[in-house]
Design a protein around this motif. Structure first.
Motif, PDB file in Angstrom:
ATOM      1  N   ARG A  35       0.947  -1.067   0.005  1.00 27.25           N
ATOM      2  CA  ARG A  35       0.052   0.012   0.158  1.00 27.25           C
ATOM      3  C   ARG A  35       0.812   1.099   0.107  1.00 27.25           C
ATOM      4  NH1 ARG A  35      -5.297  -1.166   1.519  1.00 27.25           N
ATOM      5  NH2 ARG A  35      -5.518  -3.349   2.148  1.00 27.25           N
ATOM      6  N   ASP A  36       0.259   2.264  -0.528  1.00 28.54           N
ATOM      7  CA  ASP A  36       1.058   3.794  -0.345  1.00 28.54           C
ATOM      8  C   ASP A  36       1.220   4.052   0.939  1.00 28.54           C
ATOM      9  OD1 ASP A  36       1.612   6.551  -0.482  1.00 28.54           O
ATOM     10  OD2 ASP A  36       1.073   6.304  -2.582  1.00 28.54           O
ATOM     11  N   ARG A  37       2.760   4.431   1.254  1.00 27.36           N
ATOM     12  CA  ARG A  37       3.087   4.481   2.511  1.00 27.36           C
ATOM     13  C   ARG A  37       2.347   5.903   3.167  1.00 27.36           C
ATOM     14  NH1 ARG A  37       9.501   5.411   2.655  1.00 27.36           N
ATOM     15  NH2 ARG A  37       8.983   6.314   4.734  1.00 27.36           N
ATOM     16  N   GLU A  38       1.927   6.765   2.191  1.00 27.79           N
ATOM     17  CA  GLU A  38       1.350   7.937   2.579  1.00 27.79           C
ATOM     18  C   GLU A  38       0.169   7.903   2.564  1.00 27.79           C
ATOM     19  OE1 GLU A  38       3.249  10.421   3.479  1.00 27.79           O
ATOM     20  OE2 GLU A  38       5.160   9.694   2.684  1.00 27.79           O
ATOM     21  N   ARG A  39      -0.482   6.694   1.984  1.00 25.86           N
ATOM     22  CA  ARG A  39      -1.987   6.432   2.181  1.00 25.86           C
ATOM     23  C   ARG A  39      -2.531   5.102   2.390  1.00 25.86           C
ATOM     24  NH1 ARG A  39      -1.168   9.799  -2.073  1.00 25.86           N
ATOM     25  NH2 ARG A  39      -1.157   8.179  -3.590  1.00 25.86           N
ATOM     26  N   ALA A  40      -1.990   4.574   3.638  1.00 32.44           N
ATOM     27  CA  ALA A  40      -1.993   3.103   3.866  1.00 32.44           C
ATOM     28  C   ALA A  40      -3.136   2.586   3.808  1.00 32.44           C
ATOM     29  CB  ALA A  40      -1.197   2.818   5.139  1.00 32.44           C
ATOM     30  N   GLU A  41      -4.266   3.562   4.198  1.00 36.89           N
ATOM     31  CA  GLU A  41      -5.943   2.990   4.419  1.00 36.89           C
ATOM     32  C   GLU A  41      -6.226   2.649   2.935  1.00 36.89           C
ATOM     33  OE1 GLU A  41      -5.695   7.501   3.785  1.00 36.89           O
ATOM     34  OE2 GLU A  41      -4.431   5.919   4.993  1.00 36.89           O
ATOM     35  N   ASP A  42      -5.812   3.067   1.794  1.00 34.25           N
ATOM     36  CA  ASP A  42      -6.278   3.012   0.436  1.00 34.25           C
ATOM     37  C   ASP A  42      -6.004   1.590   0.080  1.00 34.25           C
ATOM     38  OD1 ASP A  42      -6.945   5.680   0.631  1.00 34.25           O
ATOM     39  OD2 ASP A  42      -5.549   6.307  -0.773  1.00 34.25           O
ATOM     40  N   PRO A  43      -6.707   1.417  -1.170  1.00 36.10           N
ATOM     41  CA  PRO A  43      -6.333  -0.116  -1.804  1.00 36.10           C
ATOM     42  C   PRO A  43      -4.946  -0.423  -2.083  1.00 36.10           C
ATOM     43  CG  PRO A  43      -8.574   0.802  -2.683  1.00 36.10           C
ATOM     44  CD  PRO A  43      -7.878   1.966  -2.089  1.00 36.10           C
ATOM     45  N   ASN A  55      18.590  10.731  -3.960  1.00 35.18           N
ATOM     46  CA  ASN A  55      18.462   9.478  -3.674  1.00 35.18           C
ATOM     47  C   ASN A  55      19.794   9.075  -2.979  1.00 35.18           C
ATOM     48  OD1 ASN A  55      16.280   8.846  -5.063  1.00 35.18           O
ATOM     49  ND2 ASN A  55      17.154   8.280  -6.804  1.00 35.18           N
ATOM     50  N   LYS A  56      20.862   9.709  -2.977  1.00 32.95           N
ATOM     51  CA  LYS A  56      22.298   9.215  -2.154  1.00 32.95           C
ATOM     52  C   LYS A  56      21.655   9.366  -0.597  1.00 32.95           C
ATOM     53  CE  LYS A  56      25.763  10.285  -5.442  1.00 32.95           C
ATOM     54  NZ  LYS A  56      25.039  10.488  -6.762  1.00 32.95           N
ATOM     55  N   ALA A  57      21.216  10.371  -0.405  1.00 30.55           N
ATOM     56  CA  ALA A  57      20.646  10.444   1.165  1.00 30.55           C
ATOM     57  C   ALA A  57      19.965   9.576   1.597  1.00 30.55           C
ATOM     58  CB  ALA A  57      19.997  11.850   1.328  1.00 30.55           C
ATOM     59  N   ARG A  58      18.729   8.933   0.697  1.00 30.22           N
ATOM     60  CA  ARG A  58      17.957   8.054   1.066  1.00 30.22           C
ATOM     61  C   ARG A  58      18.581   6.700   0.967  1.00 30.22           C
ATOM     62  NH1 ARG A  58      12.788   7.069  -2.937  1.00 30.22           N
ATOM     63  NH2 ARG A  58      14.288   6.199  -4.236  1.00 30.22           N
ATOM     64  N   LEU A  69      12.353  -2.052  -8.795  1.00 30.53           N
ATOM     65  CA  LEU A  69      10.915  -1.985  -8.763  1.00 30.53           C
ATOM     66  C   LEU A  69      10.666  -0.667  -8.903  1.00 30.53           C
ATOM     67  CD1 LEU A  69       9.746  -4.468  -5.797  1.00 30.53           C
ATOM     68  CD2 LEU A  69       9.409  -4.811  -8.176  1.00 30.53           C
ATOM     69  N   PRO A  70      10.842  -0.106 -10.106  1.00 31.88           N
ATOM     70  CA  PRO A  70      10.858   1.476 -10.378  1.00 31.88           C
ATOM     71  C   PRO A  70       9.646   1.891 -10.105  1.00 31.88           C
ATOM     72  CG  PRO A  70      10.910   0.160 -12.406  1.00 31.88           C
ATOM     73  CD  PRO A  70      11.159  -0.818 -11.248  1.00 31.88           C
ATOM     74  N   GLY A 128      10.469   3.666  -2.807  1.00 28.91           N
ATOM     75  CA  GLY A 128       9.946   4.507  -1.752  1.00 28.91           C
ATOM     76  C   GLY A 128       9.024   3.701  -0.792  1.00 28.91           C
ATOM     77  N   GLN A 129       8.713   2.658  -1.221  1.00 28.34           N
ATOM     78  CA  GLN A 129       7.367   1.998  -0.475  1.00 28.34           C
ATOM     79  C   GLN A 129       8.009   0.845   0.374  1.00 28.34           C
ATOM     80  OE1 GLN A 129       4.482   3.246  -0.920  1.00 28.34           O
ATOM     81  NE2 GLN A 129       4.728   4.393  -2.663  1.00 28.34           N
ATOM     82  N   ARG A 130       9.208   1.086   0.962  1.00 30.19           N
ATOM     83  CA  ARG A 130       9.739   0.312   1.934  1.00 30.19           C
ATOM     84  C   ARG A 130       9.799  -1.214   1.571  1.00 30.19           C
ATOM     85  NH1 ARG A 130       5.529   3.083   5.644  1.00 30.19           N
ATOM     86  NH2 ARG A 130       6.657   4.692   6.476  1.00 30.19           N
ATOM     87  N   ILE A 131       9.860  -1.594   0.430  1.00 33.48           N
ATOM     88  CA  ILE A 131      10.048  -2.925  -0.088  1.00 33.48           C
ATOM     89  C   ILE A 131      11.565  -3.360   0.183  1.00 33.48           C
ATOM     90  CG2 ILE A 131       9.993  -4.737  -1.842  1.00 33.48           C
ATOM     91  CD1 ILE A 131       7.726  -2.649  -3.165  1.00 33.48           C
ATOM     92  N   GLY A 132      12.455  -2.452  -0.054  1.00 38.02           N
ATOM     93  CA  GLY A 132      13.783  -2.917   0.126  1.00 38.02           C
ATOM     94  C   GLY A 132      14.115  -2.975   1.749  1.00 38.02           C
ATOM     95  N   THR A 133      13.447  -2.021   2.413  1.00 39.00           N
ATOM     96  CA  THR A 133      13.423  -2.306   3.951  1.00 39.00           C
ATOM     97  C   THR A 133      12.968  -3.510   4.350  1.00 39.00           C
ATOM     98  OG1 THR A 133      13.330   0.064   4.340  1.00 39.00           O
ATOM     99  CG2 THR A 133      12.677  -1.406   6.193  1.00 39.00           C
ATOM    100  N   TYR A 134      11.992  -4.152   3.940  1.00 34.53           N
ATOM    101  CA  TYR A 134      11.355  -5.437   4.114  1.00 34.53           C
ATOM    102  C   TYR A 134      12.165  -6.523   3.824  1.00 34.53           C
ATOM    103  CZ  TYR A 134       8.824  -9.800   3.554  1.00 34.53           C
ATOM    104  OH  TYR A 134       8.159 -11.037   3.792  1.00 34.53           O
ATOM    105  N   LEU A 135      13.041  -6.347   2.679  1.00 31.90           N
ATOM    106  CA  LEU A 135      13.928  -7.525   2.050  1.00 31.90           C
ATOM    107  C   LEU A 135      15.329  -7.503   2.959  1.00 31.90           C
ATOM    108  CD1 LEU A 135      13.355  -7.180  -1.422  1.00 31.90           C
ATOM    109  CD2 LEU A 135      12.534  -9.083  -0.253  1.00 31.90           C
TER     110      LEU A 135
END
Length: 273
Positions: free
Chosen positions: A26-34, A150-153, A108-109, A113-120
């Protein structure tokens, strides 16, 4: 008996997740959305043991693939995260299956920014915690790995797991992680805010349920369309008869009420007279 690839496993009193999981993104800014995407993750662990049963080498590979109906997306929607352990060096790598220096890259272009890399990466860190006293192999950051902001991220991505870096320039474009032990790494669970894990059977059952509901709704619509088509054909064949019947259906309530009132009035008049 359940299928091994889809079931949770237990090794040495430690629970391991099923080999195959589906991630609902889900979108990290709108996690309640589909959900905005679905990722299938396959987990492969390999352990090499000596004659006494002690692990001397181990590796983990997390292969991911985005689930999509667009064939072109498969070219840019897959990749791997790897980790490894060596008792000879008493070290783990969080980025390589062969104990080499390196870094990770998420392919995953459309879901950046949706935390998928953080999960893995968190899965790799949790796996490595089997060897808390092992040294964490160096992670090398190069200037070509990210651009602009993107470097800072990128840097924050690694630092959230407790890694610190010796940067080679003030812009922190390049650097090498400082020595540390696995027990100093941090488990990161921010991904839970917008990512949910689903067992593959649960995911397939949900998809089948939605397909059955859609099929039932389609069947209802087909019957309604058939009724309207028959009405149209009858109107074209007998327009006067169809119009009279339509008027009756539209005003039948008023007609019945009028008749009832007329009968009551008649009875009242008969009683009075």
């Amino acid at each position: 008996m359940a299928l091994p690839s889809f079931d949770q496993a237990f090794r040495q009193q430690r629970a391991f997740k099923p080999r195959i999981l589906v991630l609902e993104i889900r979108d990290r800014e709108r996690a309640e959305d589909p959900a905005i995407g679905w990722i299938i993750v396959e987990r492969e662990e390999v352990y090499q043991r000596d004659q006494n049963g002690k692990i001397y080498e181990a590796s983990i590979r997390l292969s991911y693939q985005r689930i999509t109906t667009r064939a072109s997306s498969y070219e840019n929607g897959n990749g791997q995260f790897n980790g490894s352990y060596s008792s000879h060096f008493n070290a783990v790598s969080l980025t390589s299956s062969s104990m080499s220096k390196g870094s990770v890259c998420l392919n995953l272009p459309e879901l950046n920014g949706q935390r998928i890399g953080t999960y893995l990466m968190n899965e790799i860190v949790e796996w490595a915690q089997q060897w808390p006293d092992a040294t964490v192999n160096a992670i090398q950051l190069l200037s070509g790995q990210a651009r602009g902001d993107n470097k800072a991220r990128r840097n924050r991505f690694y630092e959230q797991f407790g890694l610190s870096f010796d940067y080679h320039d003030s812009g922190k474009r390049e650097g090498v992680s400082n020595p540390m032990q696995v027990q100093g790494l941090s488990v990161v669970e921010t991904w839970k805010k917008n990512i949910s894990e689903h067992r593959i059977f649960d995911y397939l059952a949900e998809q089948l349920s939605e397909a059955e509901s859609a099929e039932a709704e389609l069947d209802t619509l087909k019957r309604a369309f058939g009724f309207l088509l028959a009405e149209q054909k009858e109107a074209e064949a007998r327009p006067l008869r169809w119009d009279v019947r339509r008027l009756y259906v539209l005003h039948s309530g008023a007609v019945i009420t009028g008749c009832a009132l007329a009968i009551c009035a008649s009875l009242l008049w008969f009683k009075i007279s």
